[in-house]
Design a protein around this motif. Structure first.
Motif, PDB file in Angstrom:
ATOM      1  N   MET A 100      43.396  48.347  31.767  1.00  0.00           N
ATOM      2  CA  MET A 100      45.636  48.113  32.142  1.00  0.00           C
ATOM      3  C   MET A 100      45.951  47.096  32.506  1.00  0.00           C
ATOM      4  O   MET A 100      47.321  46.366  31.560  1.00  0.00           O
ATOM      5  CB  MET A 100      45.990  49.084  33.633  1.00  0.00           C
ATOM      6  CG  MET A 100      47.195  50.136  33.593  1.00  0.00           C
ATOM      7  SD  MET A 100      47.224  50.388  34.060  1.00  0.00           S
ATOM      8  CE  MET A 100      49.250  50.918  35.046  1.00  0.00           C
ATOM      9  N   PHE A 123      50.778  44.690  46.983  1.00  0.00           N
ATOM     10  CA  PHE A 123      49.589  45.501  47.580  1.00  0.00           C
ATOM     11  C   PHE A 123      50.631  44.834  49.289  1.00  0.00           C
ATOM     12  O   PHE A 123      49.837  44.925  50.430  1.00  0.00           O
ATOM     13  CB  PHE A 123      48.303  44.594  47.182  1.00  0.00           C
ATOM     14  CG  PHE A 123      47.539  45.004  45.900  1.00  0.00           C
ATOM     15  CD1 PHE A 123      47.377  46.694  45.986  1.00  0.00           C
ATOM     16  CD2 PHE A 123      47.853  44.955  45.168  1.00  0.00           C
ATOM     17  CE1 PHE A 123      46.353  46.925  45.276  1.00  0.00           C
ATOM     18  CE2 PHE A 123      47.227  45.382  43.795  1.00  0.00           C
ATOM     19  CZ  PHE A 123      46.908  46.374  44.202  1.00  0.00           C
ATOM     20  N   MET A 181      41.554  33.335  34.142  1.00  0.00           N
ATOM     21  CA  MET A 181      42.707  33.084  33.973  1.00  0.00           C
ATOM     22  C   MET A 181      43.369  31.925  34.977  1.00  0.00           C
ATOM     23  O   MET A 181      44.003  30.801  34.457  1.00  0.00           O
ATOM     24  CB  MET A 181      43.597  34.614  34.684  1.00  0.00           C
ATOM     25  CG  MET A 181      44.811  33.964  34.212  1.00  0.00           C
ATOM     26  SD  MET A 181      45.976  35.546  34.762  1.00  0.00           S
ATOM     27  CE  MET A 181      45.106  36.391  32.746  1.00  0.00           C
ATOM     28  N   LYS A 207      47.869  30.217  31.952  1.00  0.00           N
ATOM     29  CA  LYS A 207      49.126  30.985  33.295  1.00  0.00           C
ATOM     30  C   LYS A 207      47.738  29.879  34.711  1.00  0.00           C
ATOM     31  O   LYS A 207      49.107  29.426  35.466  1.00  0.00           O
ATOM     32  CB  LYS A 207      48.237  31.481  33.118  1.00  0.00           C
ATOM     33  CG  LYS A 207      48.030  32.793  32.142  1.00  0.00           C
ATOM     34  CD  LYS A 207      47.773  33.677  31.940  1.00  0.00           C
ATOM     35  CE  LYS A 207      48.602  34.465  31.100  1.00  0.00           C
ATOM     36  NZ  LYS A 207      48.465  36.062  30.502  1.00  0.00           N
ATOM     37  N   HIS A 226      41.933  45.617  36.650  1.00  0.00           N
ATOM     38  CA  HIS A 226      41.277  44.074  35.635  1.00  0.00           C
ATOM     39  C   HIS A 226      40.165  44.330  35.323  1.00  0.00           C
ATOM     40  O   HIS A 226      39.235  44.800  36.056  1.00  0.00           O
ATOM     41  CB  HIS A 226      41.468  43.247  36.429  1.00  0.00           C
ATOM     42  CG  HIS A 226      43.567  43.254  37.032  1.00  0.00           C
ATOM     43  ND1 HIS A 226      44.163  42.439  35.369  1.00  0.00           N
ATOM     44  CD2 HIS A 226      43.989  43.575  37.786  1.00  0.00           C
ATOM     45  CE1 HIS A 226      44.859  42.663  36.429  1.00  0.00           C
ATOM     46  NE2 HIS A 226      45.297  42.845  37.306  1.00  0.00           N
ATOM     47  N   LYS A 270      41.300  46.572  47.782  1.00  0.00           N
ATOM     48  CA  LYS A 270      42.348  47.228  46.944  1.00  0.00           C
ATOM     49  C   LYS A 270      42.150  47.617  45.424  1.00  0.00           C
ATOM     50  O   LYS A 270      43.187  48.330  44.540  1.00  0.00           O
ATOM     51  CB  LYS A 270      43.609  45.398  46.731  1.00  0.00           C
ATOM     52  CG  LYS A 270      44.120  45.087  48.053  1.00  0.00           C
ATOM     53  CD  LYS A 270      44.616  45.776  49.107  1.00  0.00           C
ATOM     54  CE  LYS A 270      44.857  45.359  50.065  1.00  0.00           C
ATOM     55  NZ  LYS A 270      45.177  46.678  51.013  1.00  0.00           N
ATOM     56  N   ASN A 271      41.057  47.773  45.197  1.00  0.00           N
ATOM     57  CA  ASN A 271      40.414  48.437  43.914  1.00  0.00           C
ATOM     58  C   ASN A 271      41.159  47.356  42.312  1.00  0.00           C
ATOM     59  O   ASN A 271      41.416  48.019  41.688  1.00  0.00           O
ATOM     60  CB  ASN A 271      40.974  50.378  43.713  1.00  0.00           C
ATOM     61  CG  ASN A 271      40.056  50.483  44.411  1.00  0.00           C
ATOM     62  OD1 ASN A 271      38.684  50.013  44.534  1.00  0.00           O
ATOM     63  ND2 ASN A 271      40.589  51.762  45.040  1.00  0.00           N
ATOM     64  N   ARG A 300      54.664  46.953  36.669  1.00  0.00           N
ATOM     65  CA  ARG A 300      53.471  48.276  35.946  1.00  0.00           C
ATOM     66  C   ARG A 300      52.134  47.951  36.945  1.00  0.00           C
ATOM     67  O   ARG A 300      50.792  48.559  37.237  1.00  0.00           O
ATOM     68  CB  ARG A 300      52.985  47.609  34.553  1.00  0.00           C
ATOM     69  CG  ARG A 300      54.144  48.039  33.628  1.00  0.00           C
ATOM     70  CD  ARG A 300      53.553  47.629  32.081  1.00  0.00           C
ATOM     71  NE  ARG A 300      52.538  46.427  32.125  1.00  0.00           N
ATOM     72  CZ  ARG A 300      52.181  46.332  30.636  1.00  0.00           C
ATOM     73  NH1 ARG A 300      51.100  47.020  30.837  1.00  0.00           N
ATOM     74  NH2 ARG A 300      51.502  44.732  31.137  1.00  0.00           N
TER      75      ARG A 300
HETATM   76  C1  HEC Z   1      47.270  49.852  38.912  1.00  0.00           C
HETATM   77  C2  HEC Z   1      46.300  49.179  38.608  1.00  0.00           C
HETATM   78  C3  HEC Z   1      46.842  47.695  39.058  1.00  0.00           C
HETATM   79  C4  HEC Z   1      45.454  47.658  39.624  1.00  0.00           C
HETATM   80  C5  HEC Z   1      45.305  47.873  40.787  1.00  0.00           C
HETATM   81  C6  HEC Z   1      45.792  45.729  39.942  1.00  0.00           C
HETATM   82  N1  HEC Z   1      46.689  45.434  39.052  1.00  0.00           N
HETATM   83 FE1  HEC Z   1      47.096  43.600  38.660  1.00  0.00          FE
HETATM   84  N2  HEC Z   1      47.693  43.755  36.880  1.00  0.00           N
HETATM   85  C7  HEC Z   1      47.840  44.734  36.474  1.00  0.00           C
HETATM   86  C8  HEC Z   1      48.333  45.492  34.892  1.00  0.00           C
HETATM   87  C9  HEC Z   1      49.310  46.347  34.412  1.00  0.00           C
HETATM   88  C10 HEC Z   1      49.098  43.433  35.109  1.00  0.00           C
HETATM   89  C11 HEC Z   1      50.339  43.088  33.790  1.00  0.00           C
HETATM   90  C12 HEC Z   1      51.613  43.529  34.519  1.00  0.00           C
HETATM   91  C13 HEC Z   1      52.491  43.271  33.851  1.00  0.00           C
HETATM   92  O1  HEC Z   1      52.320  42.661  32.210  1.00  0.00           O
HETATM   93  O2  HEC Z   1      53.739  43.956  34.303  1.00  0.00           O
HETATM   94  C14 HEC Z   1      48.268  43.389  35.230  1.00  0.00           C
HETATM   95  C15 HEC Z   1      48.996  41.878  36.213  1.00  0.00           C
HETATM   96  C16 HEC Z   1      47.716  40.744  36.838  1.00  0.00           C
HETATM   97  C17 HEC Z   1      48.321  39.523  37.228  1.00  0.00           C
HETATM   98  C18 HEC Z   1      48.705  38.412  36.238  1.00  0.00           C
HETATM   99  C19 HEC Z   1      47.973  38.670  35.006  1.00  0.00           C
HETATM  100  C20 HEC Z   1      48.843  38.231  33.413  1.00  0.00           C
HETATM  101  O3  HEC Z   1      48.266  37.627  32.753  1.00  0.00           O
HETATM  102  O4  HEC Z   1      49.528  39.301  33.457  1.00  0.00           O
HETATM  103  C21 HEC Z   1      47.406  38.652  38.129  1.00  0.00           C
HETATM  104  C22 HEC Z   1      46.266  37.187  38.153  1.00  0.00           C
HETATM  105  C23 HEC Z   1      46.882  40.441  38.844  1.00  0.00           C
HETATM  106  N3  HEC Z   1      47.318  41.612  37.821  1.00  0.00           N
HETATM  107  C24 HEC Z   1      45.857  40.190  39.611  1.00  0.00           C
HETATM  108  C25 HEC Z   1      45.811  41.314  39.758  1.00  0.00           C
HETATM  109  C26 HEC Z   1      44.655  41.373  41.778  1.00  0.00           C
HETATM  110  C27 HEC Z   1      44.502  40.465  42.761  1.00  0.00           C
HETATM  111  C28 HEC Z   1      44.524  42.807  41.687  1.00  0.00           C
HETATM  112  C29 HEC Z   1      44.409  43.300  43.764  1.00  0.00           C
HETATM  113  C30 HEC Z   1      44.725  43.155  45.039  1.00  0.00           C
HETATM  114  C31 HEC Z   1      45.610  43.854  40.964  1.00  0.00           C
HETATM  115  N4  HEC Z   1      45.680  42.278  39.966  1.00  0.00           N
HETATM  116  C32 HEC Z   1      45.513  44.835  40.831  1.00  0.00           C
HETATM  117  C33 HEC Z   1      47.217  46.393  37.059  1.00  0.00           C
HETATM  118  C34 HEC Z   1      47.065  46.516  38.022  1.00  0.00           C
END
Ligand code: HEC
Length: 133
Positions: free
Chosen positions: A62, A94, A69, A75, A53, A47-48, A90
Motif C-alpha cells: 500500500m 500513530f 529511503m 527524501k 510498507h 504498529k504493523n 492514506r
Molecule cells: C495502513 C497502511 C500503512 C501503515 C500501517 C503504515 N503506512 Fe506509512 N504510508 C502508507 C501510505 C499509503 C503512504 C503514502 C502516503 C501518501 O502518499 O499519502 C505511506 C508513507 C510513508 C512514508 C513516506 C514515504 C513516501 O515517500 O511516501 C514513510 C516514511 C512511512 N509511511 C513510514 C511508516 C512507518 C514507520 C509506519 C509504522 C509506524 C507506517 N508507515 C505505517 C501506508 C501505511
C-alpha cells in the motif's frame, strides 16, 4: 551411464558449493543494533508498518519500500519524519512521541546500511552470490 551422470552432477554440485563458499564475503556482519534501533524495531512491529510498507522488497504494497529511503537524496530522514509523526489521508497517524519517531528513524537508518532493496547486477557474482563490499 547413470553412474556417470550422477558423478558429473556431484562434481558440478561440489564445485558450485566451493565457489559460493569462496565468494560469500569475509564474514562481515552487522554489529548488534543499539537500544534505540531495537526500540524503533519494536515500534515497527507493534504498529504493523510492514503490512503496508516493504523492507528489502518484502511486505505490504500500500505504501512505498522504505529500505533505502533514508539515504535517498530526494527524501531522507526529515522528509520521512513528517509522514511517521502525522500520517496522511492514506497512512494512519500513530500518535508517536518525538522519541518514538526518532527510534523508528534510527531503525530505518540501520536497515538502510544493511543492504539495498534492489540489488544491482554489479553486486552479484556470476554464481549468484551477493558480493559484500
Ligand atoms: C495502513 C497502511 C500503512 C501503515 C500501517 C503504515 N503506512 Fe506509512 N504510508 C502508507 C501510505 C499509503 C503512504 C503514502 C502516503 C501518501 O502518499 O499519502 C505511506 C508513507 C510513508 C512514508 C513516506 C514515504 C513516501 O515517500 O511516501 C514513510 C516514511 C512511512 N509511511 C513510514 C511508516 C512507518 C514507520 C509506519 C509504522 C509506524 C507506517 N508507515 C505505517 C501506508 C501505511
Amino acid at each position: 551411464m547413470i553412474t556417470k551422470i550422477w558423478s558429473a552432477l556431484f562434481i558440478v554440485f561440489a564445485v558450485y558449493t566451493a565457489m559460493v563458499y569462496e565468494y560469500s564475503g569475509s564474514g562481515q556482519h552487522l554489529s548488534p543494533p543499539p537500544a534505540n534501533v531495537r526500540q524503533g524495531w519494536d515500534i515497527w512491529q507493534q504498529k504493523n508498518c510492514h503490512t503496508c510498507h516493504q523492507l528489502y522488497g518484502l511486505g505490504g504494497y500500500m505504501g512505498p519500500d522504505l529500505t533505502n529511503m533514508i539515504s535517498d537524496p530526494g527524501k531522507g530522514p526529515e522528509y520521512m519524519r513528517i509522514f511517521i509523526k502525522y500520517g496522511t489521508t492514506r497512512m494512519p497517524d500513530f500518535h508517536l512521541s518525538d522519541k518514538e519517531v526518532n527510534d523508528v528513524l534510527a531503525f530505518l537508518k540501520w536497515v538502510d546500511k544493511s543492504g539495498k532493496s534492489r540489488v544491482d547486477s554489479k553486486s552479484v557474482h556470476w554464481t549468484g552470490t551477493y558480493l559484500l563490499k
